[in-house]
Design an enzyme around this catalytic site. Sequence first.
Site, PDB file in Angstrom:
ATOM      1  N   CYS A 151      59.034  27.605  34.360  1.00  0.00           N
ATOM      2  CA  CYS A 151      60.085  27.819  35.366  1.00  0.00           C
ATOM      3  C   CYS A 151      59.486  28.356  36.659  1.00  0.00           C
ATOM      4  O   CYS A 151      58.638  29.249  36.643  1.00  0.00           O
ATOM      5  CB  CYS A 151      61.120  28.798  34.823  1.00  0.00           C
ATOM      6  SG  CYS A 151      62.115  28.124  33.492  1.00  0.00           S
ATOM      7  N   TYR A 183      67.163  30.554  24.298  1.00  0.00           N
ATOM      8  CA  TYR A 183      68.178  29.852  25.076  1.00  0.00           C
ATOM      9  C   TYR A 183      69.187  29.169  24.140  1.00  0.00           C
ATOM     10  O   TYR A 183      69.142  29.337  22.923  1.00  0.00           O
ATOM     11  CB  TYR A 183      67.508  28.906  26.067  1.00  0.00           C
ATOM     12  CG  TYR A 183      66.646  29.675  27.059  1.00  0.00           C
ATOM     13  CD1 TYR A 183      67.204  30.705  27.824  1.00  0.00           C
ATOM     14  CD2 TYR A 183      65.282  29.420  27.196  1.00  0.00           C
ATOM     15  CE1 TYR A 183      66.424  31.450  28.712  1.00  0.00           C
ATOM     16  CE2 TYR A 183      64.494  30.154  28.078  1.00  0.00           C
ATOM     17  CZ  TYR A 183      65.076  31.167  28.828  1.00  0.00           C
ATOM     18  OH  TYR A 183      64.308  31.900  29.692  1.00  0.00           O
TER      19      TYR A 183
END
Length: 363
Positions: free
Chosen positions: A25, A182
């Site tokens: 990310c 997640y």
Amino acid sequence: MSQLFSPYQLGSLTLANRIVIAPMCQYSAKDGCATDWHTIHLGHLALSGAALLIIEATAVEPDGRISPFDVGLWSDETEAALGKALEAARSWSDMPIAIQLGHAGRKASVAQPWKGGGQLGLDEGGWNVHAPSAVGFETYPRPPRALTRDDIARLIEAFADSARRSVRLGLAAIELHGAHGYLMHQFLSPLSNKRDDEYGGSLENRMRFPLEVYEAVRSVVPAGFPLGFRISGTDWVEGGWDVEQSIAFSKAAKARGIDFIHVSSGGLSTAQKIPLGPSYQVPLARAVKEATGLPTIAVGLITEPEQAEAIIGTGEADLVGLARGILYDPRWPWHAAAELGASVKAPDQYLRSQPRQYSKLFA
């Protein structure tokens, strides 16, 4: 011949060597749209000599972003922005580029890491989050809302829509993000999934949502298109997700035609106790590979060429993933090839950089 630099067939995709650039990310998008930073980031990594570059966790809906600055692929605007960055990278590199599709679930709505990474308030650009159950991540003050069955159906279609967009963008493979705490990982782990319907309770029920996402995505991509899962091999918490459940999930995914499993660990709970050290997650990949026969990608403090060579040469994994290490040394594959007596592809503009002692480094 170096095993690390031997070719590998991943579904319909031929890889020049066994080095994969894992998703990382960047927290640098604008309203889900890739920016000039991503053009720079993807462009220079595409010149690294690795075999495959996987784009960072890409949200399938706005609420699925980890932070307000995450890349998304849920609209024509986000698709066009990512397409622009891909066009620039492909102008100078033929390295295959894949994408990781995901949803942050209860770990969404946080600040960029360099700004603390904590959950953002609703008056700070944050949003209300949702998860399998109304069980919050330990350090976040605002708990999630439990997803309804209608929500689940909508999210499955969101993954399928992002997969269609991925195919239109000419991406070489899709990795579904079921790791690091997640949303899909939240469904898998009994620590975060407290549902009492068909999506919770038993292992079979906890696996249902990720497998339905896979089936929806598989139904919209071309035959032979490489499709895999990133999983956390263990939560590193007693009573949580573990390697035995990871093997069961991988077997269920294999029965449905999955092409690869990318094995890391942790991320679901602050109670995790991770035994950090070189190759600390490789045994998890080895366990999945030995039990299922599936192609596996191993990650976790793989920093040295001989270390990566041994992982491939001994069959612990089929591919090695580099993340932070390749940010630190974007030419790691070049240096590994030099050390192992192999060669890599380099752009014409860089051919003159070949050191004299490695006269056969550039293929």
